[in-house]
Design a protein around this motif. Structure first.
Motif, short mmCIF file in Angstrom:
data_model
loop_
_atom_site.label_atom_id
_atom_site.label_comp_id
_atom_site.label_asym_id
_atom_site.label_seq_id
_atom_site.Cartn_x
_atom_site.Cartn_y
_atom_site.Cartn_z
N GLY A 1 -5.61 8.90 14.23
CA GLY A 1 -6.24 10.19 14.44
C GLY A 1 -5.28 11.35 14.31
O GLY A 1 -5.41 12.37 14.99
N LYS A 2 -4.29 11.22 13.39
CA LYS A 2 -3.27 12.23 13.20
C LYS A 2 -3.38 12.83 11.79
O LYS A 2 -3.90 12.21 10.87
N ASP A 3 -2.87 14.03 11.66
CA ASP A 3 -2.83 14.68 10.36
C ASP A 3 -1.62 14.16 9.59
O ASP A 3 -0.47 14.47 9.91
N ALA A 4 -1.89 13.37 8.54
CA ALA A 4 -0.81 12.79 7.75
C ALA A 4 -0.56 13.56 6.46
O ALA A 4 0.18 13.10 5.60
N GLY A 5 -1.19 14.72 6.32
CA GLY A 5 -1.01 15.50 5.11
C GLY A 5 -1.76 14.93 3.92
O GLY A 5 -1.23 14.87 2.81
N LEU A 6 -2.98 14.53 4.15
CA LEU A 6 -3.81 13.91 3.12
C LEU A 6 -3.98 14.85 1.93
O LEU A 6 -4.45 15.97 2.08
N PRO A 7 -3.60 14.40 0.71
CA PRO A 7 -3.82 15.26 -0.47
C PRO A 7 -5.31 15.55 -0.66
O PRO A 7 -6.15 14.66 -0.48
N LYS A 8 -5.63 16.78 -1.00
CA LYS A 8 -7.04 17.15 -1.14
C LYS A 8 -7.73 16.31 -2.20
O LYS A 8 -8.95 16.06 -2.12
N GLN A 9 -6.96 15.85 -3.19
CA GLN A 9 -7.56 15.05 -4.26
C GLN A 9 -8.08 13.71 -3.74
O GLN A 9 -8.93 13.08 -4.39
N TYR A 10 -7.56 13.26 -2.58
CA TYR A 10 -7.93 11.95 -2.06
C TYR A 10 -8.86 12.03 -0.85
O TYR A 10 -9.19 11.01 -0.25
N GLU A 11 -9.27 13.22 -0.49
CA GLU A 11 -10.04 13.38 0.75
C GLU A 11 -11.30 12.54 0.80
O GLU A 11 -11.67 12.00 1.84
N LEU A 12 -11.99 12.40 -0.33
CA LEU A 12 -13.23 11.63 -0.33
C LEU A 12 -12.99 10.15 -0.07
O LEU A 12 -13.90 9.42 0.35
N GLY A 13 -11.78 9.69 -0.29
CA GLY A 13 -11.49 8.27 -0.11
C GLY A 13 -11.07 7.89 1.28
O GLY A 13 -10.96 6.70 1.60
N PHE A 14 -10.79 8.89 2.13
CA PHE A 14 -10.29 8.61 3.47
C PHE A 14 -11.19 9.23 4.53
O PHE A 14 -11.43 10.43 4.49
N PRO A 15 -11.69 8.43 5.47
CA PRO A 15 -12.41 9.02 6.60
C PRO A 15 -11.45 9.88 7.42
O PRO A 15 -10.24 9.63 7.44
N ARG A 16 -11.98 10.89 8.06
CA ARG A 16 -11.12 11.79 8.83
C ARG A 16 -10.42 11.07 9.98
O ARG A 16 -9.29 11.35 10.32
N ASN B 1 0.84 -1.20 0.00
CA ASN B 1 0.00 0.00 0.00
C ASN B 1 0.88 1.25 0.00
O ASN B 1 1.44 1.62 1.03
N PRO B 2 1.00 1.92 -1.14
CA PRO B 2 1.82 3.14 -1.19
C PRO B 2 1.30 4.24 -0.29
O PRO B 2 2.02 5.18 0.02
N TYR B 3 0.04 4.13 0.14
CA TYR B 3 -0.59 5.14 1.00
C TYR B 3 -0.64 4.67 2.45
O TYR B 3 -1.49 5.13 3.22
#
Length: 345
Positions: A327-342, A315-317
């Motif tokens: 529950g940490k801020d991992a710098g989620l790219p905005k393009q992928y936000e819909l794919g990851f729960p907060r 898993n590259p991600y």
């Protein structure tokens, strides 16, 4: 309290988190020329997009006959620099720092017509018997490492790792199993490794850390254990190594009696020993694919950085997923936000 997403700084190396992608050979060079390909570009840049703090590129060799196979990366020529620099620049654009593992396979160079080693001892019956390097050739090998490091600096890498583990050339010199020499490089088993470190530091910018990857235990009869490897590490620290990437094994038959365990975090005690015995930063590695476990290694002060190998191949991600789980801020790219729960908390 420190955790997996606490930034880390050592000298001029500044990491946004403590997740490391360790070197993992891809055996994917197209023309046996040692030049990185689009596979390598996509492989490493995807892990940068995936939030990894430090990516250490795979074993990259200082001599054509020092590769494990003819499909490994090389750094024996200036021709290798542009493709490596392209990868580094792209990874930087996504916030990752990048290192490279500089190495020579020694007696484990499978495709070399005649491998070279400290002594003429084959790795196993299936491997070629290597030719023992002369004293002058050993000195020339130190210069090959230095030239490789200098090219890595030109390519823009943030940190250099020397491969002193897993039965490759530096390891072969500091192991009593594989070094039966009678010259200066046999009387002091750490001499070759120390000279490579010192030569590397001469061409590295001030403030760039040097990582030494080391097998802390050999797991074969007659091999060294943790007590001896700490003393090897002490010599390498005095020579200029700044960080130790602590692994194990790689000499003798891998399936020999005493093979390393396969349970989670089985090598963490080795990293912890190096950290506290030598008072040096360490990278822990070995079945640390679970985010909660990797986080605990940092929180419990057992290591400064955690390398995730197989988990990151799957898993590259991995780092983004770990951020969700913790529950940490991992710098989620905005393009992928819909794919990851907060958060999964």
């Amino acid at each position: 309290m420190k955790d997996l997403f606490t930034p880390y700084e050592l000298q001029d190396l500044k990491l946004k988190n403590r997740v490391v992608m360790p070197p993992m050979c891809q055996y994917s060079v197209a023309n046996k020329d040692g030049i990185a390909t689009d596979w390598h570009y996509n492989h490493y840049v995807s892990r940068a997009v995936g939030g990894t703090g430090l990516i250490i590129m795979e074993m990259t060799d200082v001599d054509p006959d020092g590769r494990i196979t003819d499909y490994d990366l090389g750094i024996w020529s200036d021709d290798h620099i542009p493709a490596l620099a392209r990868i580094v620049e792209a990874c930087h654009s996504y916030g990752a720092k990048v290192g490279v593992q500089i190495a020579h396979a020694g007696r484990k160079a499978e495709d070399a017509p005649l491998p070279v080693a400290p002594s003429a001892i084959p790795f196993s019956a299936e491997y070629k018997t290597p030719r023992e390097l002369t004293t002058e050739e050993v000195k020339a090998m130190v210069q090959k490492f230095q030239a490789g490091v200098e090219r890595a600096v030109q390519a823009g890498f943030d940190v250099i790792e020397l491969h002193g583990a897993h039965g490759y050339l530096i390891h072969q010199f500091h192991s009593p199993l594989t070094n039966k020499r009678t010259d200066e490089y046999g009387k002091d088993l750490t001499r070759f490794g120390r000279e490579v470190i010192q030569a590397a530091k001469k061409v590295m910018p001030e403030g760039m850390p040097l990582i030494m990857r080391i097998s802390a235990q050999e797991y074969v009869e007659g091999g060294y254990g943790l007590r001896e490897s700490v003393e090897i590490g002490r010599a390498y620290k005095e020579a200029g190594a700044d960080i130790f990437h602590v692994s194990a094994g790689g000499e003798g038959a891998i399936a020999a009696e005493g093979k390393p365990g396969t349970h989670a975090a089985y090598q963490v005690p080795l990293a912890r020993a190096f950290k506290h015995e030598l008072n040096v930063p360490v990278i822990a590695v070995g079945r640390l694919d679970e985010a909660v476990l990797a986080n605990a290694v940092i929180g419990n002060d057992e290591a400064d950085l955690v390398a995730v190998g197989r988990g990151m191949l799957r898993n590259p991600y991995w780092t983004l997923e770990a951020g969700v789980q913790l529950g940490k801020d991992a710098g989620l790219p905005k393009q992928y936000e819909l794919g990851f729960p907060r958060s999964r908390r």
